[in-house]
Structure formats: C-alpha cells, structure tokens
Design a protein around this motif. Structure first.
Motif, PDB file in Angstrom:
ATOM      1  N   THR A   1     -20.500 -16.152 -55.706  1.00 45.82           N
ATOM      2  CA  THR A   1     -19.906 -16.864 -56.838  1.00 45.82           C
ATOM      3  C   THR A   1     -19.573 -18.291 -56.415  1.00 45.82           C
ATOM      4  O   THR A   1     -18.949 -18.519 -55.377  1.00 45.82           O
ATOM      5  CB  THR A   1     -18.635 -16.144 -57.317  1.00 45.82           C
ATOM      6  OG1 THR A   1     -18.993 -14.838 -57.782  1.00 45.82           O
ATOM      7  CG2 THR A   1     -17.956 -16.904 -58.444  1.00 45.82           C
ATOM      8  N   GLU A   2     -20.018 -19.241 -57.210  1.00 48.65           N
ATOM      9  CA  GLU A   2     -19.874 -20.658 -56.865  1.00 48.65           C
ATOM     10  C   GLU A   2     -18.713 -21.292 -57.621  1.00 48.65           C
ATOM     11  O   GLU A   2     -18.466 -20.982 -58.787  1.00 48.65           O
ATOM     12  CB  GLU A   2     -21.158 -21.418 -57.186  1.00 48.65           C
ATOM     13  CG  GLU A   2     -22.346 -21.005 -56.327  1.00 48.65           C
ATOM     14  CD  GLU A   2     -23.579 -21.831 -56.629  1.00 48.65           C
ATOM     15  OE1 GLU A   2     -23.530 -22.669 -57.566  1.00 48.65           O
ATOM     16  OE2 GLU A   2     -24.594 -21.651 -55.933  1.00 48.65           O
TER      17      GLU A   2
ATOM     18  N   ASP B   1     -11.166 -32.887 -62.864  1.00 51.60           N
ATOM     19  CA  ASP B   1      -9.820 -33.013 -63.424  1.00 51.60           C
ATOM     20  C   ASP B   1      -8.821 -32.108 -62.694  1.00 51.60           C
ATOM     21  O   ASP B   1      -7.738 -31.810 -63.198  1.00 51.60           O
ATOM     22  CB  ASP B   1      -9.830 -32.665 -64.913  1.00 51.60           C
ATOM     23  CG  ASP B   1     -10.301 -31.234 -65.175  1.00 51.60           C
ATOM     24  OD1 ASP B   1     -10.684 -30.549 -64.208  1.00 51.60           O
ATOM     25  OD2 ASP B   1     -10.286 -30.810 -66.348  1.00 51.60           O
ATOM     26  N   GLY B   2      -9.199 -31.653 -61.494  1.00 50.82           N
ATOM     27  CA  GLY B   2      -8.328 -30.760 -60.744  1.00 50.82           C
ATOM     28  C   GLY B   2      -8.674 -29.294 -60.916  1.00 50.82           C
ATOM     29  O   GLY B   2      -8.166 -28.445 -60.177  1.00 50.82           O
ATOM     30  N   THR B   3      -9.524 -28.989 -61.904  1.00 49.19           N
ATOM     31  CA  THR B   3      -9.960 -27.611 -62.105  1.00 49.19           C
ATOM     32  C   THR B   3     -11.360 -27.430 -61.511  1.00 49.19           C
ATOM     33  O   THR B   3     -12.016 -28.393 -61.117  1.00 49.19           O
ATOM     34  CB  THR B   3      -9.991 -27.239 -63.602  1.00 49.19           C
ATOM     35  OG1 THR B   3     -10.997 -28.027 -64.264  1.00 49.19           O
ATOM     36  CG2 THR B   3      -8.639 -27.491 -64.252  1.00 49.19           C
ATOM     37  N   TYR B   4     -11.789 -26.159 -61.459  1.00 50.23           N
ATOM     38  CA  TYR B   4     -13.120 -25.817 -60.954  1.00 50.23           C
ATOM     39  C   TYR B   4     -13.854 -24.987 -62.003  1.00 50.23           C
ATOM     40  O   TYR B   4     -13.237 -24.353 -62.870  1.00 50.23           O
ATOM     41  CB  TYR B   4     -13.011 -24.998 -59.662  1.00 50.23           C
ATOM     42  CG  TYR B   4     -12.596 -25.789 -58.444  1.00 50.23           C
ATOM     43  CD1 TYR B   4     -13.505 -26.062 -57.433  1.00 50.23           C
ATOM     44  CD2 TYR B   4     -11.278 -26.239 -58.295  1.00 50.23           C
ATOM     45  CE1 TYR B   4     -13.122 -26.771 -56.287  1.00 50.23           C
ATOM     46  CE2 TYR B   4     -10.888 -26.949 -57.165  1.00 50.23           C
ATOM     47  CZ  TYR B   4     -11.820 -27.208 -56.171  1.00 50.23           C
ATOM     48  OH  TYR B   4     -11.440 -27.908 -55.057  1.00 50.23           O
ATOM     49  N   ARG B   5     -15.149 -25.007 -61.894  1.00 51.53           N
ATOM     50  CA  ARG B   5     -16.018 -24.211 -62.765  1.00 51.53           C
ATOM     51  C   ARG B   5     -16.627 -23.100 -61.914  1.00 51.53           C
ATOM     52  O   ARG B   5     -17.366 -23.352 -60.965  1.00 51.53           O
ATOM     53  CB  ARG B   5     -17.106 -25.110 -63.364  1.00 51.53           C
ATOM     54  CG  ARG B   5     -18.008 -24.432 -64.365  1.00 51.53           C
ATOM     55  CD  ARG B   5     -18.875 -25.457 -65.078  1.00 51.53           C
ATOM     56  NE  ARG B   5     -19.801 -26.137 -64.185  1.00 51.53           N
ATOM     57  CZ  ARG B   5     -19.642 -27.379 -63.725  1.00 51.53           C
ATOM     58  NH1 ARG B   5     -18.576 -28.082 -64.075  1.00 51.53           N
ATOM     59  NH2 ARG B   5     -20.539 -27.934 -62.924  1.00 51.53           N
ATOM     60  N   LEU B   6     -16.327 -21.830 -62.269  1.00 48.70           N
ATOM     61  CA  LEU B   6     -16.791 -20.670 -61.504  1.00 48.70           C
ATOM     62  C   LEU B   6     -17.993 -20.030 -62.180  1.00 48.70           C
ATOM     63  O   LEU B   6     -17.979 -19.781 -63.402  1.00 48.70           O
ATOM     64  CB  LEU B   6     -15.671 -19.628 -61.378  1.00 48.70           C
ATOM     65  CG  LEU B   6     -14.758 -19.733 -60.126  1.00 48.70           C
ATOM     66  CD1 LEU B   6     -14.153 -21.122 -60.014  1.00 48.70           C
ATOM     67  CD2 LEU B   6     -13.682 -18.669 -60.158  1.00 48.70           C
ATOM     68  N   THR B   7     -19.016 -19.748 -61.383  1.00 47.13           N
ATOM     69  CA  THR B   7     -20.226 -19.103 -61.878  1.00 47.13           C
ATOM     70  C   THR B   7     -20.638 -18.007 -60.896  1.00 47.13           C
ATOM     71  O   THR B   7     -20.840 -18.273 -59.705  1.00 47.13           O
ATOM     72  CB  THR B   7     -21.380 -20.119 -62.027  1.00 47.13           C
ATOM     73  OG1 THR B   7     -20.955 -21.177 -62.884  1.00 47.13           O
ATOM     74  CG2 THR B   7     -22.609 -19.442 -62.606  1.00 47.13           C
TER      75      THR B   7
ATOM     76  N   VAL C   1     -17.882  -8.206 -64.057  1.00 47.40           N
ATOM     77  CA  VAL C   1     -17.527  -9.431 -64.757  1.00 47.40           C
ATOM     78  C   VAL C   1     -18.524 -10.537 -64.411  1.00 47.40           C
ATOM     79  O   VAL C   1     -18.906 -10.698 -63.252  1.00 47.40           O
ATOM     80  CB  VAL C   1     -16.100  -9.888 -64.383  1.00 47.40           C
ATOM     81  CG1 VAL C   1     -15.803 -11.260 -64.959  1.00 47.40           C
ATOM     82  CG2 VAL C   1     -15.077  -8.885 -64.876  1.00 47.40           C
ATOM     83  N   GLU C   2     -18.917 -11.263 -65.425  1.00 46.39           N
ATOM     84  CA  GLU C   2     -19.759 -12.442 -65.250  1.00 46.39           C
ATOM     85  C   GLU C   2     -18.910 -13.677 -65.527  1.00 46.39           C
ATOM     86  O   GLU C   2     -18.286 -13.792 -66.589  1.00 46.39           O
ATOM     87  CB  GLU C   2     -20.928 -12.401 -66.228  1.00 46.39           C
ATOM     88  CG  GLU C   2     -22.020 -13.421 -65.923  1.00 46.39           C
ATOM     89  CD  GLU C   2     -22.997 -12.924 -64.869  1.00 46.39           C
ATOM     90  OE1 GLU C   2     -23.515 -13.763 -64.121  1.00 46.39           O
ATOM     91  OE2 GLU C   2     -23.228 -11.709 -64.791  1.00 46.39           O
ATOM     92  N   TYR C   3     -18.846 -14.569 -64.541  1.00 45.92           N
ATOM     93  CA  TYR C   3     -18.196 -15.858 -64.749  1.00 45.92           C
ATOM     94  C   TYR C   3     -19.288 -16.876 -65.023  1.00 45.92           C
ATOM     95  O   TYR C   3     -20.122 -17.167 -64.163  1.00 45.92           O
ATOM     96  CB  TYR C   3     -17.392 -16.264 -63.513  1.00 45.92           C
ATOM     97  CG  TYR C   3     -16.235 -15.333 -63.199  1.00 45.92           C
ATOM     98  CD1 TYR C   3     -15.192 -15.162 -64.097  1.00 45.92           C
ATOM     99  CD2 TYR C   3     -16.205 -14.628 -62.000  1.00 45.92           C
ATOM    100  CE1 TYR C   3     -14.151 -14.315 -63.820  1.00 45.92           C
ATOM    101  CE2 TYR C   3     -15.156 -13.773 -61.711  1.00 45.92           C
ATOM    102  CZ  TYR C   3     -14.132 -13.613 -62.626  1.00 45.92           C
ATOM    103  OH  TYR C   3     -13.093 -12.769 -62.343  1.00 45.92           O
ATOM    104  N   ASP C   4     -19.316 -17.408 -66.222  1.00 39.71           N
ATOM    105  CA  ASP C   4     -20.347 -18.349 -66.646  1.00 39.71           C
ATOM    106  C   ASP C   4     -19.692 -19.700 -66.937  1.00 39.71           C
ATOM    107  O   ASP C   4     -19.485 -20.079 -68.081  1.00 39.71           O
ATOM    108  CB  ASP C   4     -21.067 -17.814 -67.884  1.00 39.71           C
ATOM    109  CG  ASP C   4     -22.249 -18.675 -68.283  1.00 39.71           C
ATOM    110  OD1 ASP C   4     -22.646 -19.543 -67.487  1.00 39.71           O
ATOM    111  OD2 ASP C   4     -22.770 -18.476 -69.397  1.00 39.71           O
ATOM    112  N   GLY C   5     -19.320 -20.391 -65.848  1.00 37.02           N
ATOM    113  CA  GLY C   5     -18.618 -21.660 -66.019  1.00 37.02           C
ATOM    114  C   GLY C   5     -17.163 -21.459 -66.394  1.00 37.02           C
ATOM    115  O   GLY C   5     -16.592 -22.270 -67.134  1.00 37.02           O
ATOM    116  N   ALA C   6     -16.529 -20.395 -65.867  1.00 30.53           N
ATOM    117  CA  ALA C   6     -15.121 -20.136 -66.162  1.00 30.53           C
ATOM    118  C   ALA C   6     -14.240 -21.176 -65.470  1.00 30.53           C
ATOM    119  O   ALA C   6     -14.531 -21.634 -64.367  1.00 30.53           O
ATOM    120  CB  ALA C   6     -14.739 -18.736 -65.692  1.00 30.53           C
ATOM    121  N   THR C   7     -13.166 -21.560 -66.132  1.00 33.18           N
ATOM    122  CA  THR C   7     -12.247 -22.559 -65.607  1.00 33.18           C
ATOM    123  C   THR C   7     -11.206 -21.904 -64.714  1.00 33.18           C
ATOM    124  O   THR C   7     -10.612 -20.882 -65.072  1.00 33.18           O
ATOM    125  CB  THR C   7     -11.546 -23.293 -66.762  1.00 33.18           C
ATOM    126  OG1 THR C   7     -12.540 -23.924 -67.594  1.00 33.18           O
ATOM    127  CG2 THR C   7     -10.589 -24.356 -66.236  1.00 33.18           C
ATOM    128  N   ALA C   8     -10.989 -22.505 -63.542  1.00 36.40           N
ATOM    129  CA  ALA C   8     -10.052 -21.937 -62.579  1.00 36.40           C
ATOM    130  C   ALA C   8      -9.379 -23.048 -61.792  1.00 36.40           C
ATOM    131  O   ALA C   8      -9.860 -24.194 -61.758  1.00 36.40           O
ATOM    132  CB  ALA C   8     -10.776 -20.985 -61.631  1.00 36.40           C
TER     133      ALA C   8
END
Length: 543
Positions: free
Chosen positions: A193-194, A200-206, A266-273
């Motif tokens: 998972t990337e 903006d201080g957040t990350y995009r999880l895929t 679970v699939e994270y498709d550009g989830a914000t974290a």
C-alpha cells in the motif's frame, strides 16, 4: 403426555451466574492492584450471566453482518449492517470502560480492572475485537500529539455511537487497524500500500488490505509505504468535510470463528490519511498497539478456558450416568480438575501480564522488561492451549456439547483465533527471542521474578534451571528451539505464580503434571493421590 416425551436427566440452562466470582480471577484482580474495581467487575459479571446478555450473544452470532457496498440508487456506501444485539453488546462494553477508558484513569490498576472486566464480559467474543483495538490505538496515536489531543477524548468516552458520521461530531468513537496484506500476512514490511503526500499535510493511500476487522469503526491506523519506508497513518471513515473517505469494502471474510464481528478486505483508492509518527517508523509507532492486543489475546484465551470449564462443570453437576452424577465419577473428576488447573494457570499468567502492563505504562522499568519477554511467551503458550482445552470441555458434554444450542461449538470455533491474531505461534515465539536480543536485561528480570520461589519445590527449581541452560545453549539453533523456549518461560512463570499465590492443591497438581512429568498426552491424566476436591470446587458455578 406420552412417556416418550417426558424429559429427564437433562441439564438446566446455564444462566443467572456471575463469572466475576471465580476465585482464580477475583484473587488475581486484587493481587495485581485492581481490588478497588471489584464491585464494578462483579456488576458486569452479573449482567454477563443474565439470560438477556446470553441472548444478545446468541443473536449477534446467529445473524451475521451484512455488507452493503451500494445503496438502492447505485451510490457507493460501504456499510456493514449488524444485528441490534451486536450494538447492545458494544454499548455495554463501552459504557463499562472495556475499551480505551483506562487511558483516562490515573488510578494504579486501571488497566488491570479493565482486563478483569474484559474477562467477565463473556456473552459473545467477536465484538471484543473493536473494543480491544480501541484500547490499543491510544498510545500509537500519541505519536501525533495534535491528532491525539483531538481524538483521544472521543476514544476514551463511555458512549457508544454506531452512526457513520464525522468522528469529531460524535459523543464517542471506536478504532480499528489495517496492517496485513495478502502477500505478506504477519510480515507487514512486505506491504505494498502506497502513501503519497498531497501537499497539504495529508497523504493519499492506495492499496489492498487483506484483513481489516470491524470495518465500521470510525478511525483506523493503517500501515503504508511512504517515501522513507513503512509508515503509520491515521485514516477516518468520514472526512472532516462530511464526505466518505475512499475506503472501499470488497467483501466480508467467511471465518471459522465468531460470526458477530465483520472482518473485511479493504481497498484504499486514494484515501486521505494523516501521518502518525515519523515516515519509515511505522512498525515502531504501532508496536505498542500490537503489544496491547496481544495482551487481550492472552486474556481472551484464558477467558475461553474458564468459560469452557464452567460449562463442563455445570453439565457434570446435573447429568447422571451409570448411577451417579458425572461430577462424582472418578475419571470425570480427573478431567475437570485437569481443565481447571490449565484455566487457573492461564488466568494467573494473563493477569500477571495485565499487572505488568499497568505498571509499565506508569513508568516501571522492571515491569516493562518482564512484560516484554513474558507477554510474548504467554501469548504463545496460553493461546496455544485454548483449542485443546475447548475440545475437551466440549467432550465433557458428550453429544449435547456438539450441538450449537449448547454454546460449546461457538467456543470451540473461536478458540484458535487468539493464537493467530497479532502473530501466529511462530511469530510470538520468535518475538520472545527478539525480546532477549534487543533487551538482554529481560533475562535478568525474568529470573529475578522466578527466584522468588527458588527452593520451594524441586520440580519448579529443575525446570527453571533447565530454562536457564536452554537460554545459554548454541545460538545457531535458537530459532529452531523458539517454541520450546517460549513454552518453558510460560510454564516457569505459571509454576512460580501458583506456588506463590495459588491454592496449594492447584499448585501441586500443576507441578506434578506440567513440570513433574506425571501427565499423559490429553487432559484427564493427572496422577493419583492429588487433592482434587478444592480444585473442582474453585471452578463450580456461583451466582
């Protein structure tokens, strides 16, 4: 009524009992510093043994969670529908502080009281999964003080709110974790998972997570690969602006164990974290969470043993065969006493680790070291013993125990989980070695603990001496011997604790069988000459 329809020699329902009055648990609660919470534990135990709570457990397990990926109009919703009984169980657990409440309680022994409460709240084991994760997430979240300040009061709140909403708008929240992936399992560093910075201080999880239990929790800690390596991230189901995060539930697992709790992919498709801790330090950040859930695995297995023992004794007290009650038959007494010894040894060690955890959290260096080596070994051995224990307890009920209505199949199906969750047997055994390698002073603390009973019993002394020799043997074979080392550490701690604090009859039966070699390959093979009456009496049902 025709004579064939007259029911005789059947066991009455097991209800209106209180698991909190079990001497093996009640004594450990006081011994480990949680005596001030005895009334709270007893109150919860009374509810646990009530027909109402038992019915909640049956309904929550019978009516499995239902995954709704889309609503009737085709919009993605990713929601899990639970039976109302599940929410009743969760409400009780949260309101009694089985979740993260101890983190908001400065009293010494708060984590011990919480452990005892978890051990008596027995109607259904599945809902304890999100309760345990909510408990364990707090120290990891503190690696991001800003997030902790915002969410910790909601995690420690005693209000359960199952609504899917912005976490900060709710009176209380629950937490989960999402670590393992299909190619890696326990090897979380193999995750793919990337995590990509958004600027903006957040990350995009895929990525795709293989096991995410309790997917309707409000927040999750997720491991993902960032630029500097495996990192820990905070991920809410609902984002602060009220939109649903891009966390898509692919399916629910068809598990062997409990049916009440949903485990999902679970699939994270550009989830914000949001990052928790430093990039590349994900395992270090989340390790305390893993340790706390391992404590709950150990407690859960000990609880499973006491539950199976209780049901076996109850059946034996009321069922007659060959002209006498089963509990008066010599061979059945051997079986019941053997099951009782195992349950008491497991409970004593589990609660000792709960006490060590409480004192370690409060800064006790010695207890931190003892917990580091003792919990890894205890998680291995106590969890390993739960499945054969459940099988033997079920067999005490004969064919009646094989029927779902007895509750024994549910107990049996669930028993292997604790040995698998948070690292299977090999992982726990190797972590025992890792404790020794990274904190060699653990060994000195362990033997200091065991030295308290030096000279009290030759069998225990011989076992401890053998353990000392084993830890000093050829390092080339140490991984090969890891299971035996973890087992021997656990047996040494159990024996020492029972000699110091246990009932003399229980201690003698443990020493003669587990350490003295007077034991067969199955339960019910205790040697002749032991005083079984007080052992069985301690396991009898009390209101």
């Amino acid at each position: 009524m025709p004579e064939t329809h007259v029911v005789t020699n059947q066991v009455p329902p097991l209800e209106n009992f209180n698991p909190a009055v079990s001497p093996m648990l009640a004594e450990a609660l006081v011994r480990e510093g949680g005596g001030w919470g005895a009334d709270e534990v007893a109150e919860l135990g009374t509810l646990a043994g009530s027909p109402r709570a038992q019915r909640w457990g049956e309904l929550a397990d019978r009516h499995r969670p239902i995954l709704h990926t889309h609503d009737r109009y085709g919009r993605r919703v990713d929601e899990v529908e639970y039976d109302p009984a599940y929410h009743e169980l969760m409400t009780v657990a949260v309101s009694h502080g089985l979740h993260a409440a101890p983190w908001d309680d400065d009293r010494p022994g708060a984590h011990v009281v919480r452990a005892a409460k978890t051990s008596v709240w027995t109607p259904e084991p599945g809902h304890i999964c999100p309760i345990s994760m909510t408990y364990a997430v707090v120290p990891a979240l503190r690696h991001n003080p800003e997030l902790a300040a915002l969410y910790e009061p909601l995690l420690t709140s005693r209000v359960y709110d199952p609504a899917l909403a912005v976490p900060t708008t709710k009176p209380g929240i629950t937490a989960g974790m999402s670590m393992t992936e299909k190619q890696g399992g326990s090897d979380v560093r193999a995750g793919t998972t990337e995590a990509t910075p958004n600027g903006d201080g957040t990350y995009r999880l895929t990525g795709h997570k293989w096991f995410t239990s309790a997917p309707m929790c409000d927040i999750f800690l997720v491991l993902a690969q960032a630029k500097n390596g495996l990192s820990c991230f905070f991920l809410p189901r609902i984002l602060p602006d009220g939109t649903r995060n891009r966390m898509f539930l692919q399916r629910l697992k068809d598990k062997l164990g409990n049916h009440a709790n949903a485990s999902s992919e679970v699939e994270y498709d550009g989830a914000t974290a949001w990052l928790v801790g430093e990039e590349g330090r994900g395992v270090k950040t989340i390790i305390e969470m893993v340790n706390l859930t391992r404590l709950d695995c150990t407690l859960g297995s000990a609880t499973s043993m006491r539950t199976g023992l209780m049901r076996a004794v109850h059946h034996a007290q009321h069922r007659q065969a060959f002209g006498a009650y089963l509990i008066d038959q010599p061979l059945m007494r051997n079986v019941l006493a053997d099951l009782a010894v195992e349950a008491e040894a497991a409970t004593t060690l589990a609660m000792r680790m709960a006490g060590a955890t409480d004192r370690a959290i409060r800064g006790d260096d010695r207890e931190t070291l003892l917990r580091r080596i003792g919990l890894a070994a205890a998680k291995y051995w106590v969890c390993k013993r739960a499945t054969p224990h459940a099988a033997e307890a079920m067999e005490c009920l004969g064919g009646n125990g094989y029927v779902e209505d007895s509750g024994m199949p549910r107990l049996y199906r669930e028993a292997p989980l604790m040995g698998i969750w948070e690292g299977s047997g090999n992982v726990s055994a190797l972590d025992t070695l890792r404790a020794i390698a990274t904190r060699p002073e653990c060994i000195d603390v362990l033997f200091d603990e065991l030295d308290a009973t030096t000279g009290h019993d030759r069998r225990l002394d011989a076992h401890v001496s053998g353990l000392r020799d084993a830890l000093g043997e050829d390092l080339a074979t140490v991984q090969y011997r890891a299971r035996k080392i973890a087992e021997d550490i656990s047996l040494a701690l159990q024996g020492s604790l029972l000699v110091r604090y246990g009932h003399p009859a229980v201690a003698e039966a443990f020493l003669a069988s587990r350490l003295g070699g007077q034991w067969g390959g199955a339960f019910g093979t205790l040697p002749a000459g032991l005083d079984l009456a007080p052992i069985i009496e301690r396991a009898e049902i009390k209101a």
